[in-house]
Write a protein that holds these residues in place. Structure first.
Motif, PDB file in Angstrom:
ATOM      1  N   ARG A   1      31.052  21.049  49.556  1.00  0.00           N
ATOM      2  CA  ARG A   1      32.056  20.949  48.487  1.00  0.00           C
ATOM      3  C   ARG A   1      33.119  22.036  48.638  1.00  0.00           C
ATOM      4  N   LEU A   2      32.682  23.266  48.916  1.00  0.00           N
ATOM      5  CA  LEU A   2      33.618  24.365  49.060  1.00  0.00           C
ATOM      6  C   LEU A   2      34.493  24.190  50.303  1.00  0.00           C
ATOM      7  N   GLY A   3      33.884  23.769  51.402  1.00  0.00           N
ATOM      8  CA  GLY A   3      34.654  23.578  52.624  1.00  0.00           C
ATOM      9  C   GLY A   3      35.689  22.478  52.489  1.00  0.00           C
ATOM     10  N   ARG A   4      35.284  21.349  51.909  1.00  0.00           N
ATOM     11  CA  ARG A   4      36.209  20.232  51.736  1.00  0.00           C
ATOM     12  C   ARG A   4      37.323  20.580  50.759  1.00  0.00           C
ATOM     13  N   GLY A   5      37.005  21.368  49.769  1.00  0.00           N
ATOM     14  CA  GLY A   5      37.967  21.658  48.704  1.00  0.00           C
ATOM     15  C   GLY A   5      38.986  22.720  49.043  1.00  0.00           C
TER      16      GLY A   5
END
Length: 370
Positions: free
Chosen positions: A71-75
């Motif tokens: 989630r953090l990487g994609r966001g």
């Protein structure tokens, strides 16, 4: 623009387009140049699905943590790699963990390891004297310059190592690098220690000069002459040099390789117990990046780390990194690496990403039995 870059931009599409049409240049604890409007591609770091890398028959990596890293990487609006490894259990999880990211001053860690390996082998002593002269001055961040008298600055190897690691002093690091035998000695150490997924560049002066499309000259010692010469370069020269660097960083490292090496350091698999303790103690005293990974620490958690900060051009930042060892109150330790190859996001957003990675690890550790 090359046909290859056009293909890269078309593939990126959507929200990644702004992260690909970008510019760059500075490094290893530096000050940014004046804003300029330029379009330069971000590095062709392969964005992959989050990978689980269980070494052998180890406990299964936690799905909760893996999901949060994804989630953090994609966001995040930029090219980022994230990896976390449980030192005791041996599992690791990552987002874009096998991409090659510019290390910048994170590479000072490998100089420190090579030096302490020489201490373990009896070819150096931490209390040996060492002198930094004005001709040794490099560029960008070098606090040791203020410590010099007419004959330079003489101190112990231990103290100079502490300055290099805790203040990310480029000159102190380069002097230590030459004392251990130069870049080839670091690469030989990688081979002896079976460290993979990590490259070592040519040293601070040459690395930063090549990133800018320049060649280092002795008269640049101190940095101001270098900055003047760089400012006089045609923009196309700087852009071309940048594209070459980001496409194949001389100091590139995989986040997964980074946490694997950090975990081995913490377990005592690389250095002697005494040298391991020396390095971890110095890393715990680091004065750089207090609001990067460290900013997300939970109560009674400890952190030993090394940051890296790359060159900037206009609003584009590169090589914005923090890697280290997070230790819970119960002693359980996690190796963590967050490496941002390039982004237009402001500093606070980069720090927030790093803090959220730390909070994810802290939350995971608190959600499971000791």
């Amino acid at each position: 623009m090359t046909s290859e870059l056009r293909k890269t931009i078309r593939r990126a599409g959507g929200r990644h387009r702004a992260a690909i049409m970008l510019p760059v240049l500075l490094a290893g604890c530096v000050s940014p140049s004046a804003p300029q409007r330029v379009s330069t591609p971000t590095p062709p770091v392969r964005v992959v699905q989050p990978r689980v890398v269980p070494p052998g028959a180890t406990p299964r990596p936690p799905a909760m943590l893996l999901s949060e890293l994804e989630r953090l990487g994609r966001g995040f609006d930029g090219v980022v790699g994230i990896a976390v490894r449980d030192v005791q259990a041996g599992w690791s999880v990552s987002w874009n963990g096998t991409g090659r990211f510019p290390q910048q001053s994170v590479s000072k860690l490998w100089v420190a390891l090579t030096l302490l390996d020489a201490v373990d082998r009896g070819t150096l002593r931490l209390e040996d004297p060492i002198t930094v002269r004005r001709s040794d001055l490099t560029l960008f961040h070098q606090p040791v310059r203020a410590m010099m008298g007419p004959d330079g600055f003489t101190t112990s190897i231990r103290n100079l190592l502490t300055i290099a690691m805790t203040q990310s002093d480029n000159t102190a690091n380069d002097v230590l690098l030459q004392r251990v035998g130069g870049p080839s000695a670091v690469r030989a150490f990688f081979t002896r220690a079976s460290i993979s997924g990590i490259a070592f560049g040519p040293g601070e002066k040459l690395l930063q000069s090549r990133i800018a499309g320049m060649e280092w000259k002795p008269e640049y010692a101190g940095g101001q002459g270098w900055l003047v010469a760089r400012a006089a370069l045609p923009l196309e020269v700087r852009r071309a040099a940048l594209e070459r660097y980001l496409a194949d960083p001389m100091d590139g490292a995989q986040p997964e390789g980074m946490v694997a090496a950090l975990a081995r350091l913490r377990k005592g698999d690389i250095l002697s117990p005494g040298s391991t303790q020396v390095l971890l103690s110095i890393m715990a005293q680091s004065k750089t990046g207090p609001q990067r990974l460290k900013g997300g620490l939970g109560e009674n958690w400890a952190f030993a780390h090394k940051t890296g900060t790359g060159q900037e051009l206009g609003s584009l930042a590169t090589g914005y990194n923090d890697v280290g060892l997070l230790t819970a109150p119960d002693g359980r330790t996690f190796a963590v690496a967050v490496m941002i190859a390039s982004t237009r996001q402001p500093i606070w957003a980069r720090m927030q990403l790093m803090q959220n990675v730390t909070r994810a690890v802290v939350s995971f550790a608190g959600a499971r039995p000791s």
